[in-house]
Design an enzyme around this catalytic site. Structure first.
Site, PDB file in Angstrom:
ATOM      1  N   CYS A  96      -3.542  10.673   1.831  1.00 27.32           N
ATOM      2  CA  CYS A  96      -2.799   9.074   1.393  1.00 27.32           C
ATOM      3  C   CYS A  96      -1.404   9.663   0.834  1.00 27.32           C
ATOM      4  O   CYS A  96      -0.398   9.386   1.356  1.00 27.32           O
ATOM      5  CB  CYS A  96      -3.852   8.494   0.222  1.00 27.32           C
ATOM      6  SG  CYS A  96      -5.317   8.460   1.135  1.00 27.32           S
ATOM      7  N   LYS A 150       1.035  -1.081   0.377  1.00 30.24           N
ATOM      8  CA  LYS A 150      -0.132  -0.319   0.079  1.00 30.24           C
ATOM      9  C   LYS A 150       0.419   0.897   0.114  1.00 30.24           C
ATOM     10  O   LYS A 150       0.804   2.440  -0.563  1.00 30.24           O
ATOM     11  CB  LYS A 150      -0.854  -0.321   0.950  1.00 30.24           C
ATOM     12  CG  LYS A 150      -1.263   1.532   1.108  1.00 30.24           C
ATOM     13  CD  LYS A 150      -2.406   1.486   0.229  1.00 30.24           C
ATOM     14  CE  LYS A 150      -3.306   3.234   0.455  1.00 30.24           C
ATOM     15  NZ  LYS A 150      -4.261   3.500   0.899  1.00 30.24           N
TER      16      LYS A 150
END
Ligand code: SAJ
Length: 417
Positions: A269, A215
């Site tokens: 993010c 991720k």
């Protein structure tokens, strides 16, 4: 049908909770904020995401979604809380730790705990060790430990990083492939069976550390590539080349796919996750760190450009279009546009007319400045000497170009090129 307890009702937790509820799971959704819990129990939403209002309403009406301040017994526990960073870009996993501790009393033999929050490598192991310390009566596997069968009293722990794109969350929640990394093999298998019940994408199995790093890698890949585009935009300006045209032409090559420059990288993010890698291996993550620095430096570059153009006017009125971190969403977290407007306000560079169709009041960071006001597009276009496009919201594409011809325009997104 299994019962799911979801910790955290933000951009990931709420869509996941409501989606699962409409698929027939009994969902107990937990948040620390009373106002959020109350809003959801009324079938309403506190964040904007296309079609989320309809989904939450139908989930609550079905009787399968209930929000609360406290967790309760469930078969599956999903942790979807924020993982920000502290000063000096040090990861802050305290919300994950608190959620792990909060669910511990409700775990039973066979429970599955899934960490969905984007996390530094090793966080899933931390979740497991918190649970083990609080529940010595249960067996919590250690990283890649081999156990014989589903030992009685065992709980399962896995990482399944969320990968959905804000603005497309409801579609990507179902369609995206998922990576599942259990703390041990049995946890991976158990978590895989859970996701396979409701996603259409493929599930790829690995261990928890690889899933965590996958991720972080995805978002760092994007950050590095946006940094390349942002660096190009600065180089092109020095060489009097239109960067948008340049990128379009270069992208005609079959193996070149350059992203778009902008005023900087925002959101919770891409502007955050690469730092988790840098923090783990500071000596070796050189390119990843530099990309972060390039992207973080872009708002200052835009500010200097605005200051230079504004200096042509005696008392400039500057129209700033867009505050969110990207187009057609309401999310202002880590938004480069806000950094730019704030710097202009602090340095008292003219009167700032801010247009943001997706918010009803100025974000906290812009409160208390006399020279900022939130106004509509019509008034801004009428009164501004300088127009700065900060976010490429669809509505801004419709602006009459003949009005812009009379203004000094800085288009940081290439929307009007
Ligand atoms: N941006 C550019 N140029 C581009 C693309 C983006 O300047 O060509 C800027 C945007 O304006 C924004 C920032 O980058 O400020 C990030 O936007 P984004 O659309 O690239 O990504 P996010 O933050 O909305 O979502 C990302 C996604 N990750 C990847 O695409 C690898 C999403 O799939 C993740 O689930 C999400 O991060 C997350 O939650 O981690």
């Amino acid at each position: 049908m299994e019962k799911v307890c979801i910790m955290g009702l933000g951009y990931i937790g709420l869509p996941t909770a409501s989606f699962l509820a409409t698929k027939g799971f009994k969902v107990h959704a937990v948040d620390v904020r009373t106002d959020i819990v109350d809003t959801i129990n009324k079938g309403k939403i506190h964040i904007y995401e296309p079609d989320l209002d309809i989904l939450v309403k139908s989930a609550v009406n079905s009787g399968n979604l209930r929000a609360s301040l406290e967790p309760e017994d469930a078969d599956i526990f999903i942790i979807a809380v924020p993982t920000p960073f502290k000063d000096n870009h040090v990861p802050d996993v305290t919300y994950v730790e608190a959620a792990s501790a909060a669910i511990s009393p409700y775990l039973q033999p066979g429970s599955l705990v899934i960490l969905e929050s984007t996390s530094p490598v090793g966080t899933t192991e931390k979740v497991a060790s918190i649970i083990q310390n609080l529940r010595p009566d249960l067996i919590v596997p250690r990283y890649q430990e081999m156990t014989n069968g589903n030992g009685y009293n065992k709980v399962f722990v896995a990482h399944c990083p969320e990968r959905v794109l804000p603005g497309q969350i409801l579609r990507e929640l179902v369609e995206n492939d998922r990576i599942i990394g259990g703390i041990d093999k049995e946890s991976t298998i158990k978590a895989t069976k859970f996701y396979q019940q409701f996603i259409h994408g493929k599930v790829y199995q690995t261990n928890s550390r690889t899933a965590e790093m996958a991720k972080l890698t995805e978002n760092s890949f994007r950050d590095v590539n946006i940094a390349f585009a942002n660096e190009l935009s600065i180089i092109c300006e020095k060489l009097s080349i239109n960067v948008w045209e340049l990128i379009e032409l270069a992208n005609r090559h079959p193996r070149v796919n350059i992203l778009q420059p902008g005023p900087g990288v925002g959101g919770h993010c891409i502007a955050v996750d690469p730092w988790f890698i840098v923090h783990s291996v500071p000596e070796d993550a050189r390119l990843i760190r530099t990309a972060r620095e390039v992207n973080d430096g872009k708002p200052s570059y835009v500010v200097e450009k605005i200051k230079e153009k504004a200096s042509r006017f005696k008392a400039p009125v500057i129209g700033c279009l867009g505050l969110t971190f990207k187009a057609d969403i309401d999310d202002v977290r880590e938004s480069p546009s806000i950094k730019i407007v704030r710097r202009l306000a602090e340095e008292k560079i003219g009167s700032l007319y801010v247009v943001e169709p997706h918010v009803t009041s100025l974000p906290q960071d812009l409160n208390g400045f006399e020279n900022i006001c939130l106004v509509d597009i019509k008034q801004t276009l009428k009164c501004s000497d300088l127009i700065v496009l900060l976010v490429d919201h669809k509505v801004f594409a419709d602006i009459d170009q003949s009005i812009l011809k009379e203004k000094v325009v800085i288009d940081t997104r290439g929307m009007w090129q």
